[in-house]
Design a protein around this motif. Structure first.
Motif, mmCIF file in Angstrom:
data_model
loop_
_atom_site.group_PDB
_atom_site.id
_atom_site.type_symbol
_atom_site.label_atom_id
_atom_site.label_comp_id
_atom_site.label_asym_id
_atom_site.label_seq_id
_atom_site.Cartn_x
_atom_site.Cartn_y
_atom_site.Cartn_z
ATOM 1 N N VAL A 187 0.867 -1.186 0.000
ATOM 2 C CA VAL A 187 0.000 0.000 0.000
ATOM 3 C C VAL A 187 0.902 1.235 0.000
ATOM 4 C CG1 VAL A 187 -1.707 1.342 1.273
ATOM 5 C CG2 VAL A 187 -1.887 -1.153 1.178
ATOM 6 N N LEU A 188 0.661 2.138 -0.935
ATOM 7 C CA LEU A 188 1.406 3.389 -1.005
ATOM 8 C C LEU A 188 0.631 4.472 -0.267
ATOM 9 C CD1 LEU A 188 3.558 5.379 -2.068
ATOM 10 C CD2 LEU A 188 2.206 5.548 -4.183
ATOM 11 N N MET A 189 1.268 5.034 0.762
ATOM 12 C CA MET A 189 0.689 6.179 1.464
ATOM 13 C C MET A 189 1.505 7.411 1.087
ATOM 14 S SD MET A 189 -0.054 6.872 5.539
ATOM 15 C CE MET A 189 1.673 7.035 5.979
ATOM 16 N N GLN A 190 0.804 8.447 0.680
ATOM 17 C CA GLN A 190 1.469 9.650 0.194
ATOM 18 C C GLN A 190 0.812 10.883 0.797
ATOM 19 O OE1 GLN A 190 2.061 9.370 -4.004
ATOM 20 N NE2 GLN A 190 2.387 11.567 -4.303
ATOM 21 N N GLY A 191 1.615 11.848 1.229
ATOM 22 C CA GLY A 191 1.060 13.057 1.818
ATOM 23 C C GLY A 191 2.075 14.174 1.874
ATOM 24 N N LEU A 192 1.596 15.376 2.198
ATOM 25 C CA LEU A 192 2.435 16.566 2.249
ATOM 26 C C LEU A 192 2.754 16.943 3.689
ATOM 27 C CD1 LEU A 192 0.653 18.812 -0.429
ATOM 28 C CD2 LEU A 192 2.616 17.309 -0.755
ATOM 29 N N LEU A 193 3.962 17.443 3.884
ATOM 30 C CA LEU A 193 4.343 18.005 5.178
ATOM 31 C C LEU A 193 4.203 19.517 5.175
ATOM 32 C CD1 LEU A 193 7.458 15.887 6.189
ATOM 33 C CD2 LEU A 193 5.355 16.151 7.504
ATOM 34 N N HIS A 194 4.143 20.107 3.981
ATOM 35 C CA HIS A 194 3.987 21.555 3.826
ATOM 36 C C HIS A 194 2.936 21.791 2.760
ATOM 37 C CE1 HIS A 194 7.644 22.194 6.213
ATOM 38 N NE2 HIS A 194 8.136 21.182 5.540
ATOM 39 N N ALA A 195 2.088 22.779 2.972
ATOM 40 C CA ALA A 195 0.973 23.024 2.060
ATOM 41 C C ALA A 195 1.456 23.393 0.667
ATOM 42 C CB ALA A 195 0.074 24.133 2.607
ATOM 43 N N VAL A 196 2.515 24.206 0.582
ATOM 44 C CA VAL A 196 3.048 24.640 -0.704
ATOM 45 C C VAL A 196 4.506 24.208 -0.793
ATOM 46 C CG1 VAL A 196 3.515 26.586 -2.222
ATOM 47 C CG2 VAL A 196 1.516 26.629 -0.719
ATOM 48 N N PRO A 197 4.852 23.265 -1.706
ATOM 49 C CA PRO A 197 6.243 22.830 -1.822
ATOM 50 C C PRO A 197 7.180 24.002 -2.076
ATOM 51 C CG PRO A 197 4.800 21.366 -3.046
ATOM 52 C CD PRO A 197 3.958 22.535 -2.606
ATOM 53 N N GLN A 198 8.330 23.994 -1.413
ATOM 54 C CA GLN A 198 9.292 25.076 -1.536
ATOM 55 C C GLN A 198 10.412 24.695 -2.494
ATOM 56 O OE1 GLN A 198 8.861 28.090 0.114
ATOM 57 N NE2 GLN A 198 6.873 27.156 0.494
ATOM 58 N N PHE A 199 10.922 25.697 -3.225
ATOM 59 C CA PHE A 199 11.990 25.480 -4.182
ATOM 60 C C PHE A 199 13.190 24.825 -3.514
ATOM 61 C CE2 PHE A 199 15.956 26.976 -6.086
ATOM 62 C CZ PHE A 199 15.797 26.547 -7.381
ATOM 63 N N SER A 200 13.695 23.802 -4.133
ATOM 64 C CA SER A 200 14.908 23.061 -3.766
ATOM 65 C C SER A 200 14.750 22.167 -2.540
ATOM 66 C CB SER A 200 16.108 23.990 -3.560
ATOM 67 O OG SER A 200 16.137 24.564 -2.279
ATOM 68 N N ARG A 201 13.566 22.145 -1.926
ATOM 69 C CA ARG A 201 13.378 21.180 -0.846
ATOM 70 C C ARG A 201 13.202 19.787 -1.423
ATOM 71 N NH1 ARG A 201 9.215 23.968 3.472
ATOM 72 N NH2 ARG A 201 10.770 25.064 4.711
ATOM 73 N N PRO A 202 13.676 18.755 -0.722
ATOM 74 C CA PRO A 202 13.567 17.409 -1.274
ATOM 75 C C PRO A 202 12.212 16.779 -1.001
ATOM 76 C CG PRO A 202 14.723 17.322 0.793
ATOM 77 C CD PRO A 202 14.419 18.782 0.529
ATOM 78 N N SER A 203 11.795 15.921 -1.921
ATOM 79 C CA SER A 203 10.653 15.064 -1.660
ATOM 80 C C SER A 203 11.194 13.769 -1.083
ATOM 81 C CB SER A 203 9.901 14.784 -2.963
ATOM 82 O OG SER A 203 8.899 13.827 -2.771
ATOM 83 N N LEU A 204 10.699 13.383 0.049
ATOM 84 C CA LEU A 204 11.188 12.181 0.727
ATOM 85 C C LEU A 204 10.330 10.989 0.364
ATOM 86 C CD1 LEU A 204 12.681 10.525 2.891
ATOM 87 C CD2 LEU A 204 11.071 11.435 4.556
ATOM 88 N N THR A 205 10.956 9.940 -0.138
ATOM 89 C CA THR A 205 10.241 8.695 -0.336
ATOM 90 C C THR A 205 10.850 7.606 0.519
ATOM 91 O OG1 THR A 205 9.738 6.925 -1.884
ATOM 92 C CG2 THR A 205 11.663 8.235 -2.386
ATOM 93 N N ALA A 206 10.012 6.925 1.253
ATOM 94 C CA ALA A 206 10.480 5.771 2.032
ATOM 95 C C ALA A 206 10.396 4.502 1.201
ATOM 96 C CB ALA A 206 9.648 5.630 3.298
ATOM 97 N N ALA A 207 10.078 4.661 -0.065
ATOM 98 C CA ALA A 207 9.849 3.507 -0.916
ATOM 99 C C ALA A 207 11.105 2.685 -1.107
ATOM 100 C CB ALA A 207 9.340 3.965 -2.283
ATOM 101 N N SER A 208 12.248 3.310 -1.104
ATOM 102 C CA SER A 208 13.455 2.533 -1.389
ATOM 103 C C SER A 208 14.525 2.705 -0.325
ATOM 104 C CB SER A 208 14.010 2.916 -2.760
ATOM 105 O OG SER A 208 14.215 4.298 -2.852
ATOM 106 N N PHE A 209 14.136 3.043 0.894
ATOM 107 C CA PHE A 209 15.077 2.952 1.998
ATOM 108 C C PHE A 209 15.573 1.511 2.072
ATOM 109 C CE2 PHE A 209 12.939 6.598 4.387
ATOM 110 C CZ PHE A 209 13.980 7.463 4.149
ATOM 111 N N LYS A 210 16.858 1.317 1.972
ATOM 112 C CA LYS A 210 17.457 -0.027 2.067
ATOM 113 C C LYS A 210 16.777 -1.009 1.123
ATOM 114 C CE LYS A 210 20.441 0.526 5.511
ATOM 115 N NZ LYS A 210 21.855 0.190 5.423
ATOM 116 N N GLY A 211 16.309 -0.500 -0.030
ATOM 117 C CA GLY A 211 15.681 -1.373 -1.007
ATOM 118 C C GLY A 211 14.289 -1.802 -0.665
ATOM 119 N N ALA A 212 13.647 -1.086 0.270
ATOM 120 C CA ALA A 212 12.313 -1.508 0.709
ATOM 121 C C ALA A 212 11.318 -1.490 -0.433
ATOM 122 C CB ALA A 212 11.820 -0.584 1.829
#
Length: 212
Positions: A187-212
């Protein structure tokens, strides 16, 4: 990660937490971002290529390696032409000084992200590891989180985040605009930590932490 929040066993083994469909989707994400970031610990442990090898016509994102102490070897597979290595202001990184690499010295994470923006990197996919992800989260420099939750239980194991632990639930960072979608058996859960994405901030994905 597993249903109980682990991305690897205590031994470090993580192949594979999530299924093949999730891993293919991660390669599609890589194709969409300017750059892909990992910490030096991930490079030392896994020596990843950080490519879209799973897509026949995929565009390889620019590798960005956070290596404050200059620990990674010059032979790391991610150090292809155009790769960016972010080190501390006074780090001895002479073994990483090559014409086809960009050595970016930064005093903190905000300065590092600003430096990436000056290099034309406006979207950054963070894939690990736990120390880098935890530091960026604690500094409130992550806009979006994508997590694959696999239908398995591990018990003891490694967490996707290494960050200062809040003492109260009220201190937790909450996601907004959360969506859920099945991806294979995961199951993919996706959400925002900030209402408006800021320039040059990273998008964090836990999808491939240690190949998960």
């Amino acid at each position: 990660m597993t249903l109980d929040g682990r991305v690897a066993a205590l031994s470090g083994d993580s192949r594979w937490v999530s299924g093949g469909a999730a891993r293919i989707l991660v390669h599609h994400w890589r194709d969409q971002f300017d750059a892909i970031a990992v910490g030096s610990g991930t490079v030392l442990a896994d020596d990843p290529e950080l490519t879209t090898r799973g897509l026949p016509a995929g565009r390889h994102p620019r590798p960005v390696i956070f290596d404050r102490r200059g620990r990674i070897p010059g032979t790391a597979r991610a150090l292809r032409p155009g790769a960016v290595i972010i080190t501390g202001p006074d780090t001895d990184a002479r073994h990483l000084e090559r014409e086809d690499l960009h050595l970016l010295r930064a005093g903190d994470l905000s300065q590092a992200l600003s430096g990436l923006g000056e290099l034309g990197i406006t979207s950054l996919l963070l894939e690990g590891g736990a120390t880098l992800a935890g530091a960026l989260l604690a500094a409130e420099l992550i806009d979006e989180v994508r997590v694959f939750v696999a239908p398995r239980l591990l018990g003891a194991g490694l967490s996707p985040l290494a960050a200062p632990a809040p003492t109260h639930m009220s201190q937790a960072q909450n996601l907004t605009d959360v969506t859920f979608a099945p991806v294979g058996a995961d199951v993919l859960m996706q959400g925002l930590l900030h209402a408006v994405p800021q320039f040059s901030r990273p998008s964090l994905t836990a999808a491939s932490f240690k190949g998960a």
